[in-house]
Design a protein around this motif. Structure first.
Motif: not given
Length: 269
Positions: A31-57
């Motif tokens: 759902l976060l992937c869809q929300e970020l795409a809705r906000r005009g950001q690049v559509r990413v994979s679930v695995a990439t979203m997981g790594r980004t969440l980890a980098s944010l703590g």
């Protein structure tokens, strides 16, 4: 993932999916992937979203249920400020204590623990639960904790604590107690006991549903973390021996997690 993508992700996580128009109460990576795409950001994979969440703590956490205080915000903040001023600027010879009660269950509270891969901690529960209750008072200036034990959380437990405090602070003309609005703190039996004690106790009630204003709540959280969570005691007597040993060591060592070994438990008994 550029800085703008991360900023948009942080903003999304500050709210719930329902805040942004989705018919779901909790976030998933999909759902976060869809929300970020809705906000005009690049559509990413679930695995990439997981790594980004980890980098944010960011990590999955259990929600914390709370009840809102019915008072207006200004009234609640003013009351908490008055109690804080009492602690800081009150007469030195008049102790200020935060008072509350806590339940001790023989059935252990289950919590997280460090485990090796492929392992999981097993906690055996007795099945038939038993309960004990503590009433405690934390001196806000010295950090000293005074407590009593009972088999029920009734007025008698609070009255027992009052007499213990009256004996411990026998030289104090007034003893200020900061407490919540539980019925045992204002029952007829309690009022009669307060009169018998000569009006030495002054009760200062917190706003409704404001446990964050009572500093002893932190002590009870530490008690559960150090004693009752994942415990393996088969009898209530053994569990309460550990509870009293922990609280005594906390007073002596001035630490939320005092160092204790089994020999210390035998000496305290």
């Amino acid at each position: 993932m550029d800085e703008r993508f991360r900023e948009r992700l942080v903003r999304a996580l500050e709210g719930t999916p329902e805040d942004w128009g989705w018919c779901r109460p909790t976030w998933t990576r999909e759902l976060l992937c869809q929300e970020l795409a809705r906000r005009g950001q690049v559509r990413v994979s679930v695995a990439t979203m997981g790594r980004t969440l980890a980098s944010l703590g960011a990590r999955l956490k259990a929600a914390k249920p709370v009840v809102e205080c019915p008072w207006r915000d200004w009234k609640r903040r003013r009351r908490l400020y008055e109690l804080k001023c009492l602690e800081v600027f009150g007469p030195a010879h008049e102790p200020v204590l935060h008072v509350d009660e806590v339940d001790i269950h023989l059935n252990p509270k289950v919590g997280r623990d460090w485990c090796l891969p492929g392992q999981r901690r097993v906690v055996v529960t007795p099945g038939n639960n038993q309960k004990r209750y503590l009433a405690g008072a934390l001196n806000t200036r010295t950090g000293q904790l005074t407590w009593v034990e009972g088999k029920s959380k009734a007025s008698a437990l609070f009255i027992q604590l009052l007499w213990r405090l009256a004996s411990q602070y026998r030289r104090a003309r007034r003893i200020h107690l900061v407490l919540d609005n539980a019925s045992v703190h204002s029952s007829k039996k309690t009022l009669k006991a307060l009169a018998q004690l000569g009006g030495r106790f002054v009760l200062h009630f917190l706003p409704p549903y404001c446990p964050q204003g009572n500093r002893i709540e932190r002590v009870w959280l530490d008690l559960h973390a150090n004693v009752t969570r994942n415990h393996r005691c088969r009898t209530m007597a053994r569990l309460m021996a550990r509870v009293h040993a922990y609280l005594s060591a906390r007073n002596v060592q001035r630490s939320a997690s005092p160092s204790l070994r089994r020999g210390d438990l035998r000496r305290s008994a």
